[in-house]
Write an enzyme that holds these catalytic residues in place. Structure first.
Site, PDB file in Angstrom:
ATOM      1  N   ARG A 237      72.430 115.365  44.325  1.00 60.63           N
ATOM      2  CA  ARG A 237      72.417 115.381  42.846  1.00 60.63           C
ATOM      3  C   ARG A 237      73.828 115.126  42.317  1.00 60.63           C
ATOM      4  O   ARG A 237      74.027 114.359  41.368  1.00 60.63           O
ATOM      5  CB  ARG A 237      71.948 116.761  42.334  1.00 60.63           C
ATOM      6  CG  ARG A 237      70.454 116.936  42.304  1.00 60.63           C
ATOM      7  CD  ARG A 237      70.054 118.222  41.601  1.00 60.63           C
ATOM      8  NE  ARG A 237      70.285 119.447  42.356  1.00 60.63           N
ATOM      9  CZ  ARG A 237      69.527 119.868  43.364  1.00 60.63           C
ATOM     10  NH1 ARG A 237      68.507 119.161  43.771  1.00 60.63           N
ATOM     11  NH2 ARG A 237      69.804 121.014  43.987  1.00 60.63           N
ATOM     12  N   PHE A 253      59.480 109.966  43.161  1.00 60.50           N
ATOM     13  CA  PHE A 253      59.167 111.313  43.651  1.00 60.50           C
ATOM     14  C   PHE A 253      60.120 112.316  42.981  1.00 60.50           C
ATOM     15  O   PHE A 253      60.844 113.060  43.639  1.00 60.50           O
ATOM     16  CB  PHE A 253      59.274 111.397  45.180  1.00 60.50           C
ATOM     17  CG  PHE A 253      58.462 110.346  45.905  1.00 60.50           C
ATOM     18  CD1 PHE A 253      57.112 110.537  46.138  1.00 60.50           C
ATOM     19  CD2 PHE A 253      59.057 109.174  46.338  1.00 60.50           C
ATOM     20  CE1 PHE A 253      56.351 109.569  46.796  1.00 60.50           C
ATOM     21  CE2 PHE A 253      58.318 108.194  46.997  1.00 60.50           C
ATOM     22  CZ  PHE A 253      56.969 108.392  47.231  1.00 60.50           C
ATOM     23  N   ASP A 275      56.279 110.596  39.472  1.00 59.25           N
ATOM     24  CA  ASP A 275      55.772 111.646  40.363  1.00 59.25           C
ATOM     25  C   ASP A 275      54.292 111.835  40.049  1.00 59.25           C
ATOM     26  O   ASP A 275      53.872 111.725  38.894  1.00 59.25           O
ATOM     27  CB  ASP A 275      56.528 112.959  40.145  1.00 59.25           C
ATOM     28  CG  ASP A 275      56.335 113.938  41.308  1.00 59.25           C
ATOM     29  OD1 ASP A 275      57.295 114.141  42.080  1.00 59.25           O
ATOM     30  OD2 ASP A 275      55.227 114.492  41.442  1.00 59.25           O
ATOM     31  N   SER A 276      53.519 112.148  41.087  1.00 53.59           N
ATOM     32  CA  SER A 276      52.073 112.302  40.869  1.00 53.59           C
ATOM     33  C   SER A 276      51.718 113.659  40.260  1.00 53.59           C
ATOM     34  O   SER A 276      50.599 113.855  39.815  1.00 53.59           O
ATOM     35  CB  SER A 276      51.326 112.114  42.196  1.00 53.59           C
ATOM     36  OG  SER A 276      51.855 112.980  43.168  1.00 53.59           O
ATOM     37  N   CYS A 363      62.782 113.392  54.773  1.00 54.49           N
ATOM     38  CA  CYS A 363      62.913 114.801  55.162  1.00 54.49           C
ATOM     39  C   CYS A 363      61.968 115.128  56.314  1.00 54.49           C
ATOM     40  O   CYS A 363      61.645 116.286  56.555  1.00 54.49           O
ATOM     41  CB  CYS A 363      62.664 115.729  53.969  1.00 54.49           C
ATOM     42  SG  CYS A 363      61.025 115.587  53.253  1.00 54.49           S
TER      43      CYS A 363
END
Ligand code: SAH
Length: 420
Positions: A237, A253, A275-276, A363
């Site tokens: 970030r 995402f 994003d979903s 990840c």
């Protein structure tokens, strides 16, 4: 301690390994698979401490008994430099908590949201503790960690920063009867309301001077993902905030807006987040507004479909963040996952303007950094763009990788620049 334990002369329950199956234990890897065990002596209950002995009777470790999971036992104590194997008691667990939390102290100046305990990496198998301001959120993924629940709760509640200790009870490996809440209070007062966390803005990130030197996030510790927030992306970030100025940003995402807030704070020309999850998008909007930042374009959609539509529309971006969920949960899923990573990165390359930056992550622990780099290279090749790696990203200091447990390394990222 010999095989006769301290408790009224009862023998300490013991796992006896098969001949030749002590190698990984001698390399201080803490997972004992059922196939390595010749015999279980005594009648240990789940979470009980068992002695672990080689086929020839040598005491190698003390572990928690974890029947019913793929890993039959997890080691809490190996031989110390004198060769003695300590008892797994309150004193040992408290000392490890102290060491883990103490090691995070350098982060205190920057943030009040820190992973205090990172399970195996902190020699506390299956125990995760994330501190979000005054709330400590525990997550216990094995019976051995659960056996120390009361001690952990008491220890955390005694910390001056902490007003409430809660446990998330909803993750993989734990069966939850329907209707059981996913969160329970272990100690202190818990209002159930939102928790606000703070992170220092990196030096060099443009700010209008009125916003101060910290950005904030509202964290949903009761039902958000992980324990509520992606603490492991803190350093990334910060990077985004320093490179976003003037760029058109596509945050894929995006979850609750971690990268969107950083990009907007850093002076992005515009931010689009996909994003979903609609609740996550709603929280992203809250987080942008709470920081006095302009709203982003929040798109609730499947990223794979959305990216194809953007490609067909001929859109381009100057900074694209690709931070998908774990796509490979096991070795057997790596092939399928690499196809998905390649597809995502190929589409991202197609949308990346010349000179644009691509921050791309995986990840999945089962996808190692070398493989991930090959996948991104393959994606660039198919998209016919030239990508330069200008930085590499990984786990921050509060998510340490324990060298003896390669499985503790999961997060890797590449900072790529489109040449030309
Ligand atoms: N970048 C975020 C973390 C992302 S976690 C941060 O730094 O906070 C992964 C996110 O992907 C979750 O929010 C999940 O809702 C979302 N997701 C999973 N599969 C998706 C898909 N196919 N399309 C869009 N979003 C998806």
């Amino acid at each position: 301690m010999g095989p006769m334990g301290p408790m009224g002369g009862h023998a300490e329950p013991t796992l006896v390994l098969r001949a030749g199956r002590d190698r990984s234990l001698r390399r201080r890897h803490p997972w004992i698979f059922a196939g390595a065990v010749a015999d279980v002596v005594g009648a240990p209950e789940p979470g009980d401490v068992v002695a672990v002995r080689s086929a020839t009777g040598e005491l190698l470790a003390r572990a928690s008994f974890e029947p019913g999971s793929g890993i039959l036992a997890r080691v809490w104590a190996f031989g110390d430099p004198d060769g003695a194997v300590p008892a797994v008691d309150d004193e040992l667990v408290a000392a490890r908590l102290e060491a883990a939390v103490g090691a995070r102290a350098p982060l205190d100046a920057r943030t009040d949201a820190v992973r205090w305990v990172h399970a195996e990496s902190d020699l506390l198998p299956g125990l995760v503790v994330d501190r979000y301001g005054p709330v400590a959120v525990c997550h216990m993924t094995c019976a051995g960690a659960g056996a120390h629940r009361n001690l952990v709760a008491r220890w955390l509640a005694a910390r001056p920063e902490i007003g409430a200790v809660v446990e998330r009870t909803d993750r993989a490996g734990r069966r939850r009867p329907t209707g059981t809440p996913a969160l329970r209070v272990l100690a202190g007062e818990w209002s159930g309301g939102p928790v606000i966390i703070h992170e220092a803005v990196p030096p060099g990130a443009p700010s209008d001077g009125e916003r101060g030197d910290r950005w904030t996030f509202e964290v949903d510790v009761a039902s958000g993902q992980k324990t509520g927030f992606y603490l492991d992306q803190r350093d990334s970030r910060r990077l985004v905030a320093t490179v976003a100025e003037g760029r058109r940003v596509l945050d894929l995402f995006g979850y609750t807006g971690g990268f969107a807030v950083a990009a907007a704070w850093g002076g992005a020309a515009e931010v689009t987040t996909v994003d979903s999850s609609a609740p996550a998008q709603a929280l992203a909007a809250t987080n942008l507004a709470a920081n006095g930042l302009p709203p982003a374009r929040l798109v609730a959609a499947d990223v794979f479909t959305d990216l194809r539509a953007r490609r067909d529309a001929g859109e381009t971006y100057d900074l694209i963040v690709v931070d998908p969920p774990k796509l490979a949960h096991a070795e057997a899923e790596v092939r399928r996952a690499t196809r998905a990573y390649k597809d995502l990165n190929w589409l991202a390359c197609r949308l990346l303007a010349p000179g644009g930056l691509l921050l791309t992550f995986s990840c999945s622990g089962a996808v190692d950094p070398g493989l991930f780099q090959k996948v991104v290279f393959g994606a660039a090749l198919d998209a016919r763009v030239d990508l330069q790696v200008v930085g590499r990203l990984g786990q921050p200091a509060d998510h340490p990788v324990l060298l003896s447990v390669p499985e503790t390394e999961y997060l890797k990222g590449l900072v790529c620049r489109r040449a030309g």
